[in-house]
Write a protein that holds these residues in place. Structure first.
Motif, PDB file in Angstrom:
ATOM      1  N   LYS A 101      47.893  23.744  48.722  1.00  0.00           N
ATOM      2  CA  LYS A 101      49.207  23.166  49.003  1.00  0.00           C
ATOM      3  C   LYS A 101      49.443  21.991  48.074  1.00  0.00           C
ATOM      4  N   ASP A 102      50.702  21.733  47.757  1.00  0.00           N
ATOM      5  CA  ASP A 102      51.015  20.673  46.792  1.00  0.00           C
ATOM      6  C   ASP A 102      50.463  19.316  47.192  1.00  0.00           C
ATOM      7  N   TYR A 103      50.427  19.008  48.491  1.00  0.00           N
ATOM      8  CA  TYR A 103      49.968  17.689  48.916  1.00  0.00           C
ATOM      9  C   TYR A 103      48.477  17.654  49.237  1.00  0.00           C
ATOM     10  N   ASP A 104      47.750  18.750  49.027  1.00  0.00           N
ATOM     11  CA  ASP A 104      46.310  18.785  49.255  1.00  0.00           C
ATOM     12  C   ASP A 104      45.615  17.783  48.327  1.00  0.00           C
ATOM     13  N   TRP A 105      44.500  17.224  48.762  1.00  0.00           N
ATOM     14  CA  TRP A 105      43.818  16.193  47.969  1.00  0.00           C
ATOM     15  C   TRP A 105      43.415  16.712  46.598  1.00  0.00           C
ATOM     16  N   THR A 106      43.073  18.003  46.497  1.00  0.00           N
ATOM     17  CA  THR A 106      42.683  18.531  45.191  1.00  0.00           C
ATOM     18  C   THR A 106      43.860  18.484  44.223  1.00  0.00           C
ATOM     19  N   ASN A 107      45.050  18.727  44.732  1.00  0.00           N
ATOM     20  CA  ASN A 107      46.231  18.601  43.881  1.00  0.00           C
ATOM     21  C   ASN A 107      46.581  17.144  43.637  1.00  0.00           C
ATOM     22  N   GLY A 108      46.223  16.271  44.563  1.00  0.00           N
ATOM     23  CA  GLY A 108      46.402  14.846  44.304  1.00  0.00           C
ATOM     24  C   GLY A 108      45.615  14.446  43.063  1.00  0.00           C
ATOM     25  N   ALA A 109      44.378  14.907  42.980  1.00  0.00           N
ATOM     26  CA  ALA A 109      43.557  14.635  41.793  1.00  0.00           C
ATOM     27  C   ALA A 109      44.105  15.374  40.579  1.00  0.00           C
ATOM     28  N   PHE A 110      44.486  16.640  40.766  1.00  0.00           N
ATOM     29  CA  PHE A 110      45.005  17.433  39.649  1.00  0.00           C
ATOM     30  C   PHE A 110      46.268  16.820  39.056  1.00  0.00           C
ATOM     31  N   TYR A 111      47.224  16.480  39.911  1.00  0.00           N
ATOM     32  CA  TYR A 111      48.483  15.944  39.392  1.00  0.00           C
ATOM     33  C   TYR A 111      48.313  14.555  38.773  1.00  0.00           C
ATOM     34  N   ALA A 112      47.301  13.809  39.180  1.00  0.00           N
ATOM     35  CA  ALA A 112      46.988  12.558  38.471  1.00  0.00           C
ATOM     36  C   ALA A 112      46.591  12.891  37.031  1.00  0.00           C
ATOM     37  N   GLY A 113      45.851  13.981  36.869  1.00  0.00           N
ATOM     38  CA  GLY A 113      45.498  14.431  35.529  1.00  0.00           C
ATOM     39  C   GLY A 113      46.692  14.961  34.759  1.00  0.00           C
ATOM     40  N   VAL A 114      47.602  15.650  35.464  1.00  0.00           N
ATOM     41  CA  VAL A 114      48.820  16.142  34.807  1.00  0.00           C
ATOM     42  C   VAL A 114      49.638  14.958  34.304  1.00  0.00           C
ATOM     43  N   PHE A 115      49.725  13.900  35.113  1.00  0.00           N
ATOM     44  CA  PHE A 115      50.463  12.728  34.663  1.00  0.00           C
ATOM     45  C   PHE A 115      49.777  12.089  33.456  1.00  0.00           C
ATOM     46  N   ALA A 116      48.450  12.044  33.461  1.00  0.00           N
ATOM     47  CA  ALA A 116      47.722  11.516  32.301  1.00  0.00           C
ATOM     48  C   ALA A 116      47.988  12.374  31.065  1.00  0.00           C
ATOM     49  N   ALA A 117      48.085  13.687  31.256  1.00  0.00           N
ATOM     50  CA  ALA A 117      48.410  14.574  30.130  1.00  0.00           C
ATOM     51  C   ALA A 117      49.817  14.267  29.612  1.00  0.00           C
ATOM     52  N   GLU A 125      51.351  11.332  29.825  1.00  0.00           N
ATOM     53  CA  GLU A 125      51.281  10.047  29.121  1.00  0.00           C
ATOM     54  C   GLU A 125      50.693  10.206  27.723  1.00  0.00           C
ATOM     55  N   THR A 126      49.759  11.124  27.579  1.00  0.00           N
ATOM     56  CA  THR A 126      49.110  11.334  26.286  1.00  0.00           C
ATOM     57  C   THR A 126      49.974  12.145  25.337  1.00  0.00           C
ATOM     58  N   THR A 127      50.575  13.222  25.857  1.00  0.00           N
ATOM     59  CA  THR A 127      51.300  14.157  24.985  1.00  0.00           C
ATOM     60  C   THR A 127      52.793  13.882  24.900  1.00  0.00           C
ATOM     61  N   ARG A 128      53.356  13.253  25.926  1.00  0.00           N
ATOM     62  CA  ARG A 128      54.802  13.052  26.053  1.00  0.00           C
ATOM     63  C   ARG A 128      55.555  14.380  26.018  1.00  0.00           C
ATOM     64  N   ASN A 129      54.881  15.431  26.489  1.00  0.00           N
ATOM     65  CA  ASN A 129      55.477  16.759  26.552  1.00  0.00           C
ATOM     66  C   ASN A 129      56.438  16.798  27.746  1.00  0.00           C
ATOM     67  N   GLU A 130      57.712  17.038  27.469  1.00  0.00           N
ATOM     68  CA  GLU A 130      58.727  17.036  28.522  1.00  0.00           C
ATOM     69  C   GLU A 130      58.494  18.139  29.553  1.00  0.00           C
ATOM     70  N   ALA A 131      57.917  19.257  29.133  1.00  0.00           N
ATOM     71  CA  ALA A 131      57.638  20.344  30.079  1.00  0.00           C
ATOM     72  C   ALA A 131      56.583  19.914  31.095  1.00  0.00           C
ATOM     73  N   VAL A 132      55.644  19.088  30.688  1.00  0.00           N
ATOM     74  CA  VAL A 132      54.624  18.566  31.610  1.00  0.00           C
ATOM     75  C   VAL A 132      55.297  17.643  32.625  1.00  0.00           C
ATOM     76  N   PHE A 133      56.165  16.759  32.160  1.00  0.00           N
ATOM     77  CA  PHE A 133      56.867  15.868  33.084  1.00  0.00           C
ATOM     78  C   PHE A 133      57.775  16.663  34.023  1.00  0.00           C
ATOM     79  N   ARG A 134      58.410  17.693  33.499  1.00  0.00           N
ATOM     80  CA  ARG A 134      59.274  18.540  34.328  1.00  0.00           C
ATOM     81  C   ARG A 134      58.462  19.191  35.449  1.00  0.00           C
ATOM     82  N   ALA A 135      57.234  19.585  35.149  1.00  0.00           N
ATOM     83  CA  ALA A 135      56.361  20.178  36.172  1.00  0.00           C
ATOM     84  C   ALA A 135      56.068  19.166  37.279  1.00  0.00           C
ATOM     85  N   LEU A 136      55.900  17.902  36.914  1.00  0.00           N
ATOM     86  CA  LEU A 136      55.686  16.854  37.917  1.00  0.00           C
ATOM     87  C   LEU A 136      56.926  16.679  38.792  1.00  0.00           C
TER      88      LEU A 136
END
Length: 148
Positions: A48-64, A66-77
């Motif tokens: 589920k989106d709010y599951d703790w594993t996704n909490g960790a995953f989406y922290a990594g997605v946000f880091a990605a 911040e690193t890439t500035r890929n708009e598709a990554v931000f759109r996924a967030l």
């Protein structure tokens, strides 16, 4: 026996062709790899989106992002946050259900939020934290919804 093993390794080292080296520290290579891993994970959800594993995953997605500035990554967030209406999980006393809030905070910190209202993003987290502080432990229980 040791002599044969030693000779084999020596022969192997001396006469094997050199392997082409890939520059693992190349910035563009790192960004492409981050994007590839991020999009693969986004395409293969398991929790589920709010599951703790996704909490960790989406922290990594946000880091990605911040690193890439890929708009598709931000759109996924943004898509994930909108899908769950920026709400944490239902268990008030379970940190597992609150881990996803870090991603909401990160998204709200982005100056140009792409049309999302910072209050809309942060209000469900604020409400849950106020509830957590307000109620006595014995009263805390699973909730079917969050009133914002």
């Amino acid at each position: 026996m040791k002599d044969k093993t030693y000779l084999f390794h020596l022969f192997f080292l001396l006469f094997s062709p050199p392997l082409p080296a890939q520059n693992s520290f190349d910035v563009q290579h790192i960004k492409r790899t981050m994007e590839k891993a991020t999009f693969w994970q986004l395409d293969h959800p398991k929790h589920k989106d709010y599951d703790w594993t996704n909490g960790a995953f989406y922290a990594g997605v946000f880091a990605a992002y911040e690193t890439t500035r890929n708009e598709a990554v931000f759109r996924a967030l943004l898509d994930m946050g909108q899908r769950v209406d920026w709400r944490p999980g239902l268990r008030l006393t379970h940190a597992d259900d609150h881990a996803i809030c870090q991603t909401y905070i990160d998204v709200a910190r982005v100056p140009e939020e792409r049309g999302e209202n910072t209050w809309r993003i942060m209000n469900p987290t604020r409400v849950v934290l106020e509830d957590f502080i307000e109620f006595e432990y014995v009263q805390r229980e699973r909730r079917d919804s969050i009133t914002c």
